[in-house]
Write a protein that holds these residues in place. Sequence first.
Motif, PDB file in Angstrom:
ATOM      1  N   MET A 347       0.838  -1.199   0.000  1.00  0.00           N
ATOM      2  CA  MET A 347       0.000   0.000   0.000  1.00  0.00           C
ATOM      3  C   MET A 347       0.870   1.246   0.000  1.00  0.00           C
ATOM      4  N   VAL A 348       0.218   2.374  -0.165  1.00  0.00           N
ATOM      5  CA  VAL A 348       0.930   3.650  -0.076  1.00  0.00           C
ATOM      6  C   VAL A 348       1.412   3.846   1.355  1.00  0.00           C
ATOM      7  N   VAL A 349       2.382   4.746   1.532  1.00  0.00           N
ATOM      8  CA  VAL A 349       3.038   4.905   2.831  1.00  0.00           C
ATOM      9  C   VAL A 349       2.066   5.326   3.927  1.00  0.00           C
ATOM     10  N   ASN A 350       1.098   6.186   3.601  1.00  0.00           N
ATOM     11  CA  ASN A 350       0.175   6.700   4.629  1.00  0.00           C
ATOM     12  C   ASN A 350      -1.137   5.915   4.667  1.00  0.00           C
ATOM     13  N   ALA A 351      -1.071   4.620   4.386  1.00  0.00           N
ATOM     14  CA  ALA A 351      -2.284   3.791   4.324  1.00  0.00           C
ATOM     15  C   ALA A 351      -3.034   3.757   5.653  1.00  0.00           C
ATOM     16  N   ASP A 352      -2.324   3.729   6.762  1.00  0.00           N
ATOM     17  CA  ASP A 352      -2.986   3.654   8.075  1.00  0.00           C
ATOM     18  C   ASP A 352      -3.798   4.911   8.359  1.00  0.00           C
ATOM     19  N   GLN A 353      -3.285   6.073   7.928  1.00  0.00           N
ATOM     20  CA  GLN A 353      -4.009   7.314   8.143  1.00  0.00           C
ATOM     21  C   GLN A 353      -5.278   7.381   7.275  1.00  0.00           C
ATOM     22  N   LEU A 354      -5.212   6.786   6.070  1.00  0.00           N
ATOM     23  CA  LEU A 354      -6.356   6.805   5.159  1.00  0.00           C
ATOM     24  C   LEU A 354      -7.440   5.805   5.545  1.00  0.00           C
ATOM     25  N   LYS A 355      -7.105   4.883   6.433  1.00  0.00           N
ATOM     26  CA  LYS A 355      -8.057   3.835   6.807  1.00  0.00           C
ATOM     27  C   LYS A 355      -9.317   4.408   7.431  1.00  0.00           C
ATOM     28  N   ALA A 356      -9.176   5.446   8.263  1.00  0.00           N
ATOM     29  CA  ALA A 356     -10.336   6.042   8.931  1.00  0.00           C
ATOM     30  C   ALA A 356     -11.322   6.627   7.924  1.00  0.00           C
ATOM     31  N   GLU A 357     -10.820   7.148   6.823  1.00  0.00           N
ATOM     32  CA  GLU A 357     -11.679   7.745   5.813  1.00  0.00           C
ATOM     33  C   GLU A 357     -12.465   6.692   5.032  1.00  0.00           C
ATOM     34  N   LEU A 358     -12.015   5.448   5.066  1.00  0.00           N
ATOM     35  CA  LEU A 358     -12.650   4.390   4.291  1.00  0.00           C
ATOM     36  C   LEU A 358     -13.561   3.493   5.121  1.00  0.00           C
ATOM     37  N   ARG A 359     -13.739   3.814   6.399  1.00  0.00           N
ATOM     38  CA  ARG A 359     -14.559   2.976   7.268  1.00  0.00           C
ATOM     39  C   ARG A 359     -15.983   2.831   6.745  1.00  0.00           C
ATOM     40  N   ALA A 360     -16.491   3.865   6.093  1.00  0.00           N
ATOM     41  CA  ALA A 360     -17.879   3.844   5.636  1.00  0.00           C
ATOM     42  C   ALA A 360     -18.128   2.811   4.539  1.00  0.00           C
ATOM     43  N   VAL A 361     -17.073   2.422   3.825  1.00  0.00           N
ATOM     44  CA  VAL A 361     -17.235   1.453   2.735  1.00  0.00           C
ATOM     45  C   VAL A 361     -16.571   0.121   3.063  1.00  0.00           C
ATOM     46  N   ASP A 362     -16.368  -0.151   4.346  1.00  0.00           N
ATOM     47  CA  ASP A 362     -15.735  -1.399   4.795  1.00  0.00           C
ATOM     48  C   ASP A 362     -16.559  -2.606   4.347  1.00  0.00           C
ATOM     49  N   GLY A 366     -17.315  -8.873  10.461  1.00  0.00           N
ATOM     50  CA  GLY A 366     -17.094  -8.728  11.893  1.00  0.00           C
ATOM     51  C   GLY A 366     -16.103  -7.631  12.212  1.00  0.00           C
ATOM     52  N   LEU A 367     -15.016  -8.014  12.925  1.00  0.00           N
ATOM     53  CA  LEU A 367     -14.014  -7.043  13.348  1.00  0.00           C
ATOM     54  C   LEU A 367     -12.976  -6.761  12.266  1.00  0.00           C
ATOM     55  N   LEU A 368     -13.038  -7.472  11.140  1.00  0.00           N
ATOM     56  CA  LEU A 368     -12.020  -7.334  10.097  1.00  0.00           C
ATOM     57  C   LEU A 368     -12.356  -6.183   9.166  1.00  0.00           C
ATOM     58  N   PHE A 369     -11.311  -5.402   8.778  1.00  0.00           N
ATOM     59  CA  PHE A 369     -11.475  -4.334   7.793  1.00  0.00           C
ATOM     60  C   PHE A 369     -10.946  -4.832   6.460  1.00  0.00           C
ATOM     61  N   LYS A 370     -11.811  -4.857   5.439  1.00  0.00           N
ATOM     62  CA  LYS A 370     -11.411  -5.334   4.113  1.00  0.00           C
ATOM     63  C   LYS A 370     -12.139  -4.532   3.048  1.00  0.00           C
ATOM     64  N   LEU A 371     -11.428  -4.253   1.945  1.00  0.00           N
ATOM     65  CA  LEU A 371     -12.018  -3.622   0.767  1.00  0.00           C
ATOM     66  C   LEU A 371     -11.574  -4.401  -0.458  1.00  0.00           C
ATOM     67  N   ARG A 372     -12.533  -4.776  -1.289  1.00  0.00           N
ATOM     68  CA  ARG A 372     -12.185  -5.536  -2.490  1.00  0.00           C
ATOM     69  C   ARG A 372     -11.361  -4.685  -3.454  1.00  0.00           C
ATOM     70  N   ASP A 373     -11.710  -3.396  -3.590  1.00  0.00           N
ATOM     71  CA  ASP A 373     -10.955  -2.467  -4.444  1.00  0.00           C
ATOM     72  C   ASP A 373     -10.423  -1.340  -3.568  1.00  0.00           C
ATOM     73  N   ASP A 374      -9.419  -1.644  -2.788  1.00  0.00           N
ATOM     74  CA  ASP A 374      -8.853  -0.681  -1.842  1.00  0.00           C
ATOM     75  C   ASP A 374      -7.981   0.329  -2.595  1.00  0.00           C
ATOM     76  N   PRO A 375      -8.329   1.626  -2.554  1.00  0.00           N
ATOM     77  CA  PRO A 375      -7.548   2.633  -3.294  1.00  0.00           C
ATOM     78  C   PRO A 375      -6.138   2.821  -2.746  1.00  0.00           C
ATOM     79  N   GLU A 481      -8.389 -17.618  -4.383  1.00  0.00           N
ATOM     80  CA  GLU A 481      -9.680 -17.649  -3.726  1.00  0.00           C
ATOM     81  C   GLU A 481      -9.696 -16.699  -2.541  1.00  0.00           C
ATOM     82  N   GLY A 482     -10.618 -15.745  -2.569  1.00  0.00           N
ATOM     83  CA  GLY A 482     -10.800 -14.847  -1.441  1.00  0.00           C
ATOM     84  C   GLY A 482      -9.662 -13.901  -1.191  1.00  0.00           C
ATOM     85  N   ALA A 483      -8.761 -13.695  -2.168  1.00  0.00           N
ATOM     86  CA  ALA A 483      -7.603 -12.823  -1.956  1.00  0.00           C
ATOM     87  C   ALA A 483      -7.854 -11.450  -2.560  1.00  0.00           C
ATOM     88  N   TYR A 484      -7.830 -10.429  -1.684  1.00  0.00           N
ATOM     89  CA  TYR A 484      -7.915  -9.041  -2.149  1.00  0.00           C
ATOM     90  C   TYR A 484      -7.488  -8.114  -1.038  1.00  0.00           C
TER      91      TYR A 484
END
Length: 484
Positions: A347-362, A366-375, A481-484
């Motif tokens: 991922m890009v260097v500041n991926a952890d900071q951008l994670k909060a902005e993407l919570r709405a499209v998680d 359950g407790l896992l954060f995943k995006l099929r097309d993660d920018p 299978e299931g990798a993204y």
Amino acid sequence: MDNERLPHRSRSWVHSYLTRLAWSDAVIVVFAVVLAQLVRFGADDVLVPNGATRVPAGVVSVALGAAWLISLRAFQTVDRRVIGSGSQEYSRVLSASLTVFGALAMMDLLFRLNIARGFLALAFPLGTLGLLSSRWLWRRRLSRQRILSHNLERVLVVGSSASASPVIERLIEKPELGFQVVGLCVPSGRQHGGPVVVKDLRVPIVGTFDDVYLAVRESGATTVAVTSAEALGHQAMQALSWDLEGLDVDMVVSPGVTDVAGPRMMVRPVAGLPLLHIDKPRYEGANKFLKAAVDRIGAVVILLALAPIFVAIAVAVKLDSSGPVFYRATRVGINNKPFKMWKFRSMVVNADQLKAELRAVDEGAGLLFKLRDDPRVTRVGSFIRRYSLDELPQLLNVLGGTMSLVGPRPPLSSEVEQYDGRVARRMLVKPGMTGLWQVSGRSDLSWEESVRLDLSYVENWSIMQDALILWKTVYAVFAKEGAY
């Protein structure tokens, strides 16, 4: 009379399948022994005396092949109760092979027979690997046939709707196991009200506990699964087992516990009652030492074999985007101890900071954060994540002792903080580079299913199970299978 023959006809595939297994075992053993003899002695030295006993090499080969095949039968490697699923089939094949060659090695040492060790060193790995591979290929073929509704065990479930539903649900979820539920016998007075619906499957109620024998004959069932043994009663269970003897029908009893493997369970007769003894999970002792040794040796071998790929990925990551080659993520390991997990940066260097902005499209479960097309994923990162190549540096964690080759998924600290007592049991063993979750769908799994698989592994882990998971991981990675 036609109904009485139904169970026999529907199970005719079992005999032919076991026969093919036995013949393939024989062909592989003969091939391994003959090839080892040709490589070690040559085609012209079959009758040349060998060792201190001066026994011809050909005689040694014949004796080894015969002993090997006898050992395979003695360890019941073609027992229909273990074929087609689980690790017992592979364990018995491996145990039979180790027993033969272990006994031969001890005899050679004690009696100073001086049998050509090069011959044995070639025959053993070649034959054992061939036997295991053959069993895997036969199992793959059988699974494909079962998914197409061929070679099925027809199951009549005996129990209340509440106790039967979880069993039926598991059988539906795993069609490759080859169980087709054909009916349900319920307690007396509860047979009315229509079929039981489990995962869109309508299971007809074909009678009560008093009608099981008749229901077996009419439905052509080959297996009777009792899920309410306490409601059926001891005398009725005994009478039912006697009734089924003449129909070539298996009788199995659900013990009421899930995700506990056979090696931990043992039936002990107490005062005439068969009581199920469940051992505690064993995380210490020889098993722990053996697992650690396999982890270290395996990590070294894989690192050496994949060194060129390792270097190529590092160069590609560096050229693709600015930032470090590796990403060190904080994860929680055995006994809730945090550690730094190595990965190739995807991922890009500041991926952890951008994670909060993407919570709405998680899209995670359950407790896992995943995006099929993660920018946040880079071009190279998308490729290496698709084939799980970004996880190769975790071999350094395995060498350091913070991870295993096989184990539960390494969780984040935020996940662990929300674990209840049941889920927290997954922290009793080291997290793994791969595991049951990896070979069962990865990101496509629900949170509940991921937890169930992790807990099942923790409760029942063994070296043979680890070997099967590693084998399946290769297929899961290439199948993406299931990798993204």
